[in-house]
Write an enzyme that holds these catalytic residues in place. Structure first.
Site, PDB file in Angstrom:
ATOM      1  N   ASP A   1     -15.367 -39.240  -8.946  1.00  0.00           N
ATOM      2  CA  ASP A   1     -16.158 -39.716  -7.811  1.00  0.00           C
ATOM      3  C   ASP A   1     -17.617 -39.463  -8.173  1.00  0.00           C
ATOM      4  O   ASP A   1     -18.065 -38.326  -8.250  1.00  0.00           O
ATOM      5  CB  ASP A   1     -15.756 -38.967  -6.532  1.00  0.00           C
TER       6      ASP A   1
ATOM      7  N   TYR B   1     -15.216 -34.268  -2.037  1.00  0.00           N
ATOM      8  CA  TYR B   1     -15.494 -34.824  -0.714  1.00  0.00           C
ATOM      9  C   TYR B   1     -14.329 -34.512   0.239  1.00  0.00           C
ATOM     10  O   TYR B   1     -13.171 -34.728  -0.105  1.00  0.00           O
ATOM     11  CB  TYR B   1     -15.681 -36.330  -0.856  1.00  0.00           C
TER      12      TYR B   1
ATOM     13  N   ARG C   1      -9.066 -62.480   1.204  1.00  0.00           N
ATOM     14  CA  ARG C   1      -8.508 -61.142   0.949  1.00  0.00           C
ATOM     15  C   ARG C   1      -8.279 -60.890  -0.542  1.00  0.00           C
ATOM     16  O   ARG C   1      -8.185 -59.760  -0.996  1.00  0.00           O
ATOM     17  CB  ARG C   1      -7.220 -60.943   1.758  1.00  0.00           C
TER      18      ARG C   1
ATOM     19  N   LYS D   1     -23.409 -45.202   0.442  1.00  0.00           N
ATOM     20  CA  LYS D   1     -24.472 -44.225   0.236  1.00  0.00           C
ATOM     21  C   LYS D   1     -25.608 -44.839  -0.581  1.00  0.00           C
ATOM     22  O   LYS D   1     -26.270 -45.730  -0.112  1.00  0.00           O
ATOM     23  CB  LYS D   1     -23.883 -42.971  -0.416  1.00  0.00           C
TER      24      LYS D   1
HETATM   25  C1  PLP Z   1     -18.990 -40.753   1.708  1.00  0.00           C
HETATM   26  C2  PLP Z   1     -18.223 -40.371   0.517  1.00  0.00           C
HETATM   27  C3  PLP Z   1     -16.953 -40.923   0.256  1.00  0.00           C
HETATM   28  C4  PLP Z   1     -16.266 -41.849   1.224  1.00  0.00           C
HETATM   29  O1  PLP Z   1     -16.929 -43.085   1.331  1.00  0.00           O
HETATM   30  P1  PLP Z   1     -16.962 -43.953   2.696  1.00  0.00           P
HETATM   31  O2  PLP Z   1     -17.794 -45.116   2.293  1.00  0.00           O
HETATM   32  O3  PLP Z   1     -17.525 -43.100   3.774  1.00  0.00           O
HETATM   33  O4  PLP Z   1     -15.546 -44.338   3.001  1.00  0.00           O
HETATM   34  C5  PLP Z   1     -16.310 -40.541  -0.905  1.00  0.00           C
HETATM   35  N1  PLP Z   1     -16.865 -39.667  -1.764  1.00  0.00           N
HETATM   36  C6  PLP Z   1     -18.084 -39.125  -1.552  1.00  0.00           C
HETATM   37  C7  PLP Z   1     -18.647 -38.163  -2.541  1.00  0.00           C
HETATM   38  C8  PLP Z   1     -18.802 -39.457  -0.409  1.00  0.00           C
HETATM   39  O5  PLP Z   1     -20.001 -38.887  -0.186  1.00  0.00           O
END
Ligand code: PLP
Length: 378
Positions: free
Chosen positions: A170, A99, A48, A195
């Site tokens: 982000d 998001y 962890r 992603k």
């Molecule tokens: C998918 C996404 C997230 C969240 O990520 P997860 O891996 O689904 O928890 C945050 N910001 C953006 C822009 C995203 O496309």
């Protein structure tokens, strides 16, 4: 454990391939997924707190963003770790287009009195400056999900600096291949590695990247005590994906440019959101700020029903949420109730042959035969 000191002299593409590999005689070329919750005293301790596999992923991602990366179980866990580090009652200013999961988390924290959330149109620098007085954090996303809005990271980070407000970006849609927010002065970059970084729609992971070790320490503490450590298999797959990230982004964005151009000329399409199109409001800024326009785009058809119809007709393009995989996926984004236009379809353009993607989409849209593709069969 790995020989990463020398990476400063390497180009970006080389770093993606070479950083985070074990060294020494007989070492495997890749850090394997180390399936262990606990380690013999003297190195890693308890999984962890950190694992060899995640360390390797972090070394490589940090080298691409120009900072220190901390891996998380998901992108949302990464977002939560950054927000959770704020003092109680702190005021967070978030860009209007972010998001929906991050916004929902912020609203949830606000309802519990944990923070105060304000929203600003971050394309308006005067409004952004005015919003920063007394704020503890400015949360940006560029390009944004799902409207592909591009924000002036350089200018917004400068405003943040003047007001003493740390800026979080982000950068999931851009990936480190297309932009490095830390270089503009951001305090932290957040990624959903689920992603593009993973890139094959087979894992969930996230990361926070900060400028130095000192800033990384509280982020790791949040991860440890919220139990948001990624598993070994995820870290292994994410690093494996990251090795080809520059290639995949280049191939996918080339496809996206073609698809966006053809959509813009299609009679059934009422608008296209893609910063690569010369007429897009974010085009000029993206040309300066990014090393490419990415492979995400959105477009509108006349209604929600029409959008569902189009998506039901595609055969190659998979109707599914999420994005950034080698395969093209699309969804009607308004089903998440995030205020997107009702007929908006968000398309994550993959690395298939572009004419196959277009034939599929064109047919689903009911294209006038042969538009942009003389070989369209029916
Ligand atoms: C998918 C996404 C997230 C969240 O990520 P997860 O891996 O689904 O928890 C945050 N910001 C953006 C822009 C995203 O496309």
């Amino acid at each position: 454990m790995s020989n990463d000191e020398g990476y400063a002299g390497w180009s970006f593409d080389t770093r993606a391939v070479a950083v985070g590999r074990p060294t020494g005689a007989g070492a495997p070329l890749n850090t394997p997924p180390v399936f262990a919750s606990s380690f013999r005293e003297g190195g890693n301790d308890y999984a962890r707190f950190g694992t060899p596999t995640c360390d390797a992923f972090e070394a490589a991602l940090g080298a691409l963003e120009g900072g220190v990366a901390v891996g998380f179980a998901t992108g949302m866990a990464a977002c939560a770790a950054v927000l959770e580090d704020l003092p109680s009652g702190a005021r967070v200013v978030a860009a209007a287009n972010i998001y929906h999961g991050a916004r929902t988390l912020m609203r949830d924290m606000e309802e519990r009195g944990r923070l105060v959330l304000d929203t600003v149109d971050a394309t308006d620098l005067t409004a952004a400056r005015a919003s920063l007085a007394g704020a503890a954090m400015l949360w940006l996303e560029s390009p944004s999900n799902p409207l592909l809005q591009v924000l002036d990271l350089e200018a917004l980070c400068r405003l943040g600096k003047e007001a003493g407000v740390p800026v979080v970006v982000d950068s999931t849609f851009a990936t480190p291949v297309l932009q490095n927010p830390l270089a503009h002065g951001a305090a932290a970059v957040v990624h959903s590695a689920t992603k593009y970084i993973g890139g094959h729609s087979d894992l969930m992971m996230g990361a926070v990247v900060v400028p130095d070790e000192e800033a990384a320490e509280p982020v790791r503490r949040r991860r440890t005590f919220h139990g948001a450590m990624p598993g070994a298999m995820e870290a292994f797959l994410a690093l494996r994906g990251l090795r080809t990230l520059p290639l995949r982004i280049k191939a996918a964005q080339q496809n996206a440019m073609v698809i966006a151009g053809r959509l813009a000329e299609h009679p059934a399409v009422t608008s296209v959101f893609y910063p690569g199109l010369p007429g897009d409001p974010g085009h000029e800024l993206a040309s300066r700020q990014m090393r490419g326009f990415g492979a995400m785009l959105s477009f509108c058809v006349e209604s929600e029903d029409r959008a569902d119809e189009v998506l039901a007709r595609t055969r190659l393009i998979v109707m599914a949420t999420s994005l950034g995989g080698v395969e093209s996926t699309a969804e009607r984004r308004n089903r998440w109730n995030e205020g997107a236009p009702t007929g908006l379809i968000r398309l994550s353009v993959g690395i298939e042959a572009v004419e196959d993607i277009w034939r599929d989409l064109g047919t689903a849209l009911g294209q006038p035969r042969g538009l942009g593709d003389r070989s369209a069969p029916e």
